[in-house]
Design a protein around this motif. Sequence first.
Motif, PDB file in Angstrom:
ATOM      1  N   MET A 241       0.863  -1.181   0.000  1.00  0.00           N
ATOM      2  CA  MET A 241       0.000   0.000   0.000  1.00  0.00           C
ATOM      3  C   MET A 241       0.897   1.227   0.000  1.00  0.00           C
ATOM      4  O   MET A 241       1.619   1.480   0.963  1.00  0.00           O
ATOM      5  CB  MET A 241      -0.879  -0.011   1.249  1.00  0.00           C
ATOM      6  N   SER A 242       0.882   1.955  -1.108  1.00  0.00           N
ATOM      7  CA  SER A 242       1.816   3.068  -1.249  1.00  0.00           C
ATOM      8  C   SER A 242       1.408   4.250  -0.362  1.00  0.00           C
ATOM      9  O   SER A 242       0.239   4.636  -0.325  1.00  0.00           O
ATOM     10  CB  SER A 242       1.864   3.472  -2.730  1.00  0.00           C
ATOM     11  N   THR A 243       2.412   4.781   0.347  1.00  0.00           N
ATOM     12  CA  THR A 243       2.124   5.915   1.237  1.00  0.00           C
ATOM     13  C   THR A 243       2.900   7.176   0.855  1.00  0.00           C
ATOM     14  O   THR A 243       2.586   8.263   1.335  1.00  0.00           O
ATOM     15  CB  THR A 243       2.500   5.580   2.699  1.00  0.00           C
ATOM     16  N   ASP A 244       3.938   7.053  -0.013  1.00  0.00           N
ATOM     17  CA  ASP A 244       4.820   8.204  -0.260  1.00  0.00           C
ATOM     18  C   ASP A 244       5.677   7.939  -1.502  1.00  0.00           C
ATOM     19  O   ASP A 244       5.700   6.817  -1.998  1.00  0.00           O
ATOM     20  CB  ASP A 244       5.756   8.409   0.941  1.00  0.00           C
ATOM     21  N   TYR A 245       6.377   8.974  -1.958  1.00  0.00           N
ATOM     22  CA  TYR A 245       7.287   8.818  -3.099  1.00  0.00           C
ATOM     23  C   TYR A 245       8.739   8.617  -2.652  1.00  0.00           C
ATOM     24  O   TYR A 245       9.664   8.994  -3.372  1.00  0.00           O
ATOM     25  CB  TYR A 245       7.187  10.020  -4.031  1.00  0.00           C
ATOM     26  N   ASP A 246       8.960   8.040  -1.508  1.00  0.00           N
ATOM     27  CA  ASP A 246      10.306   7.800  -0.987  1.00  0.00           C
ATOM     28  C   ASP A 246      11.125   9.090  -1.104  1.00  0.00           C
ATOM     29  O   ASP A 246      10.616  10.155  -0.746  1.00  0.00           O
ATOM     30  CB  ASP A 246      10.954   6.595  -1.697  1.00  0.00           C
ATOM     31  N   SER A 247      12.372   9.019  -1.608  1.00  0.00           N
ATOM     32  CA  SER A 247      13.223  10.214  -1.577  1.00  0.00           C
ATOM     33  C   SER A 247      13.735  10.622  -2.953  1.00  0.00           C
ATOM     34  O   SER A 247      14.477  11.598  -3.070  1.00  0.00           O
ATOM     35  CB  SER A 247      14.438   9.947  -0.675  1.00  0.00           C
ATOM     36  N   TRP A 248      13.387   9.875  -4.004  1.00  0.00           N
ATOM     37  CA  TRP A 248      13.948  10.150  -5.335  1.00  0.00           C
ATOM     38  C   TRP A 248      13.313  11.341  -6.017  1.00  0.00           C
ATOM     39  O   TRP A 248      13.943  12.007  -6.846  1.00  0.00           O
ATOM     40  CB  TRP A 248      13.756   8.925  -6.244  1.00  0.00           C
ATOM     41  N   ASN A 249      12.062  11.626  -5.661  1.00  0.00           N
ATOM     42  CA  ASN A 249      11.261  12.587  -6.406  1.00  0.00           C
ATOM     43  C   ASN A 249      11.572  13.999  -5.914  1.00  0.00           C
ATOM     44  O   ASN A 249      11.080  14.417  -4.868  1.00  0.00           O
ATOM     45  CB  ASN A 249       9.786  12.232  -6.185  1.00  0.00           C
ATOM     46  N   GLU A 250      12.405  14.723  -6.683  1.00  0.00           N
ATOM     47  CA  GLU A 250      12.901  16.004  -6.172  1.00  0.00           C
ATOM     48  C   GLU A 250      11.835  17.087  -6.129  1.00  0.00           C
ATOM     49  O   GLU A 250      12.042  18.147  -5.549  1.00  0.00           O
ATOM     50  CB  GLU A 250      14.136  16.434  -6.959  1.00  0.00           C
ATOM     51  N   SER A 251      10.689  16.794  -6.755  1.00  0.00           N
ATOM     52  CA  SER A 251       9.620  17.797  -6.681  1.00  0.00           C
ATOM     53  C   SER A 251       8.786  17.607  -5.405  1.00  0.00           C
ATOM     54  O   SER A 251       7.848  18.342  -5.157  1.00  0.00           O
ATOM     55  CB  SER A 251       8.733  17.726  -7.923  1.00  0.00           C
ATOM     56  N   GLU A 252       9.119  16.588  -4.631  1.00  0.00           N
ATOM     57  CA  GLU A 252       8.391  16.334  -3.374  1.00  0.00           C
ATOM     58  C   GLU A 252       9.399  16.358  -2.223  1.00  0.00           C
ATOM     59  O   GLU A 252      10.577  16.110  -2.419  1.00  0.00           O
ATOM     60  CB  GLU A 252       7.770  14.932  -3.394  1.00  0.00           C
ATOM     61  N   GLU A 253       8.904  16.617  -1.021  1.00  0.00           N
ATOM     62  CA  GLU A 253       9.745  16.465   0.176  1.00  0.00           C
ATOM     63  C   GLU A 253      10.109  14.989   0.327  1.00  0.00           C
ATOM     64  O   GLU A 253       9.250  14.128   0.086  1.00  0.00           O
ATOM     65  CB  GLU A 253       8.922  16.841   1.415  1.00  0.00           C
ATOM     66  N   PRO A 254      11.368  14.651   0.729  1.00  0.00           N
ATOM     67  CA  PRO A 254      11.651  13.237   1.012  1.00  0.00           C
ATOM     68  C   PRO A 254      10.688  12.702   2.072  1.00  0.00           C
ATOM     69  O   PRO A 254      10.192  13.461   2.903  1.00  0.00           O
ATOM     70  CB  PRO A 254      13.093  13.247   1.527  1.00  0.00           C
ATOM     71  N   VAL A 255      10.477  11.381   2.021  1.00  0.00           N
ATOM     72  CA  VAL A 255       9.485  10.755   2.899  1.00  0.00           C
ATOM     73  C   VAL A 255       9.727  11.038   4.389  1.00  0.00           C
ATOM     74  O   VAL A 255      10.863  11.045   4.855  1.00  0.00           O
ATOM     75  CB  VAL A 255       9.449   9.227   2.656  1.00  0.00           C
ATOM     76  N   THR A 256       8.631  11.277   5.091  1.00  0.00           N
ATOM     77  CA  THR A 256       8.659  11.363   6.549  1.00  0.00           C
ATOM     78  C   THR A 256       7.537  10.468   7.077  1.00  0.00           C
ATOM     79  O   THR A 256       6.607  10.134   6.334  1.00  0.00           O
ATOM     80  CB  THR A 256       8.357  12.794   7.057  1.00  0.00           C
ATOM     81  N   VAL A 257       7.588  10.146   8.363  1.00  0.00           N
ATOM     82  CA  VAL A 257       6.511   9.325   8.949  1.00  0.00           C
ATOM     83  C   VAL A 257       5.181  10.071   8.841  1.00  0.00           C
ATOM     84  O   VAL A 257       4.123   9.476   8.632  1.00  0.00           O
ATOM     85  CB  VAL A 257       6.844   8.943  10.408  1.00  0.00           C
ATOM     86  N   GLU A 258       5.250  11.409   8.901  1.00  0.00           N
ATOM     87  CA  GLU A 258       4.027  12.212   8.779  1.00  0.00           C
ATOM     88  C   GLU A 258       3.319  11.943   7.447  1.00  0.00           C
ATOM     89  O   GLU A 258       2.104  11.774   7.398  1.00  0.00           O
ATOM     90  CB  GLU A 258       4.412  13.682   8.848  1.00  0.00           C
ATOM     91  N   THR A 259       4.116  11.913   6.345  1.00  0.00           N
ATOM     92  CA  THR A 259       3.522  11.632   5.023  1.00  0.00           C
ATOM     93  C   THR A 259       2.891  10.242   5.035  1.00  0.00           C
ATOM     94  O   THR A 259       1.794  10.039   4.539  1.00  0.00           O
ATOM     95  CB  THR A 259       4.614  11.623   3.907  1.00  0.00           C
ATOM     96  N   VAL A 260       3.665   9.291   5.569  1.00  0.00           N
ATOM     97  CA  VAL A 260       3.189   7.905   5.598  1.00  0.00           C
ATOM     98  C   VAL A 260       1.857   7.845   6.348  1.00  0.00           C
ATOM     99  O   VAL A 260       0.848   7.334   5.844  1.00  0.00           O
ATOM    100  CB  VAL A 260       4.238   6.982   6.273  1.00  0.00           C
ATOM    101  N   VAL A 261       1.844   8.413   7.548  1.00  0.00           N
ATOM    102  CA  VAL A 261       0.653   8.334   8.399  1.00  0.00           C
ATOM    103  C   VAL A 261      -0.529   9.046   7.737  1.00  0.00           C
ATOM    104  O   VAL A 261      -1.673   8.591   7.816  1.00  0.00           O
ATOM    105  CB  VAL A 261       0.963   8.923   9.803  1.00  0.00           C
ATOM    106  N   GLY A 262      -0.240  10.132   7.007  1.00  0.00           N
ATOM    107  CA  GLY A 262      -1.299  10.871   6.318  1.00  0.00           C
ATOM    108  C   GLY A 262      -2.088  10.001   5.363  1.00  0.00           C
ATOM    109  O   GLY A 262      -3.283  10.217   5.145  1.00  0.00           O
ATOM    110  N   ASN A 263      -1.440   9.026   4.756  1.00  0.00           N
ATOM    111  CA  ASN A 263      -2.120   8.176   3.774  1.00  0.00           C
ATOM    112  C   ASN A 263      -2.576   6.841   4.356  1.00  0.00           C
ATOM    113  O   ASN A 263      -3.245   6.075   3.675  1.00  0.00           O
ATOM    114  CB  ASN A 263      -1.199   7.934   2.581  1.00  0.00           C
ATOM    115  N   LEU A 264      -2.220   6.616   5.610  1.00  0.00           N
ATOM    116  CA  LEU A 264      -2.511   5.298   6.188  1.00  0.00           C
ATOM    117  C   LEU A 264      -3.993   5.033   6.393  1.00  0.00           C
ATOM    118  O   LEU A 264      -4.464   3.930   6.213  1.00  0.00           O
ATOM    119  CB  LEU A 264      -1.823   5.149   7.544  1.00  0.00           C
ATOM    120  N   LYS A 265      -4.742   6.099   6.748  1.00  0.00           N
ATOM    121  CA  LYS A 265      -6.154   5.900   7.078  1.00  0.00           C
ATOM    122  C   LYS A 265      -6.898   5.393   5.840  1.00  0.00           C
ATOM    123  O   LYS A 265      -7.623   4.393   5.899  1.00  0.00           O
ATOM    124  CB  LYS A 265      -6.742   7.215   7.574  1.00  0.00           C
TER     125      LYS A 265
END
Length: 331
Positions: A241-265
């Motif tokens: 279940m995808s929660t984030d774009y990890d760290s490769w995508n320079e147009s996005e902030e690198p992954v944080t637990v906050e991003t992950v948790v935001g999509n978890l629900k």
Amino acid sequence: MSHEKTDLASLPHTFSKPVHLAVIGGTGLYELPNLKPVARLTVSTPWGFPSAPITIAETQSGEAVAFLARHGPHHDLLPTDVPLRANIAALKKVGVKAIIAFSAVGSLQQEIRPRDFVVPTQIIDRTKGIRPSTFFEKGFVAHAMFGEPFDLKLNKIIADSIPTKGFLEAHDTDVEPILHTKQHTSNGEDLTVICMEGPQFSTRAESKMYRSWGGSVINMSVLPEAKLAREAEIAYQMICMSTDYDSWNESEEPVTVETVVGNLKANSSNALKVASKLIEVVSEDLRTGKLGLGSDLEGSMKYSVSTSPHGVKKELLEKMHFLFPGYWPIQ
Ligand SMILES: CSC[C@H]1O[C@H](OP(=O)(O)O)[C@H](O)[C@@H]1O
Ligand SMILES: Nc1ncnc2[nH]cnc12
């Protein structure tokens, strides 16, 4: 349908019938609230106790399913510390022949958007060799096949039962999540999950390297869980279940637990929907033996052993009998 909350501690500690299907819940999926819990088992194994007691729950049609929270019910186990041998051995003990494992993952590809689901077919190991990864040991050597790390029948059942579009629900956005499967990729290419050690996330350079390796998604959980399931002769498929774009995508902030948790629900509620559908389909298959789920693995380890069982220490064979009763006679 959400089931009335049961006091899990008050459930019986035994269950008399074998349970053939298990769901392993990862980050954000700590129970199956839409099923009726009927027992809660504390299983001791030669490799210790599992992450949590195993909950046995029943569907409306009376199919029993085992549920285990990978990081414990309160998520207090680091990916490195999950007692994976005990988890898989305990599930084997309750009779499990097939496991559907859920995992929160980072996406390594633009088209796999946060909240999309991915059914991977391949794995690249980036763990650090510090997780016990086999039931075998010095004195009793075996080599399981792992070229196809997931169970192809289970993989097909999932791809056939869950539509790519229109099944997963959008929550609080208009973007409808997609289920990515090998069967539905344009060129039938493998979908590869990279398994890293963690607990820190990857650097941008690592994340870009994984993309160049053909990685689709990344997590910290699929290994050695999938290897141990294979050794235990249990059909295993992970649903990512995808929660984030990890760290490769320079147009996005690198992954944080906050991003992950935001999509978890949103992901957890879709995971429950997917699990409910699959529990019905897979249980029926396991009951009728229509596709012979898990049957091609049965007996495979008997012929994967390199050591002559005659000279093996009694204690070691007794340990192996927990998983493979009757395979190697104890003198
Ligand atoms: C909280 S983000 C990192 C964490 O999430 C995944 O856990 P799981 O596979 O159990 O859902 C990932 O593998 C990491 O352990
Ligand atoms: N970016 C990421 N890397 C590793 N594990 C993850 N789990 C969720 N997102 C992840």
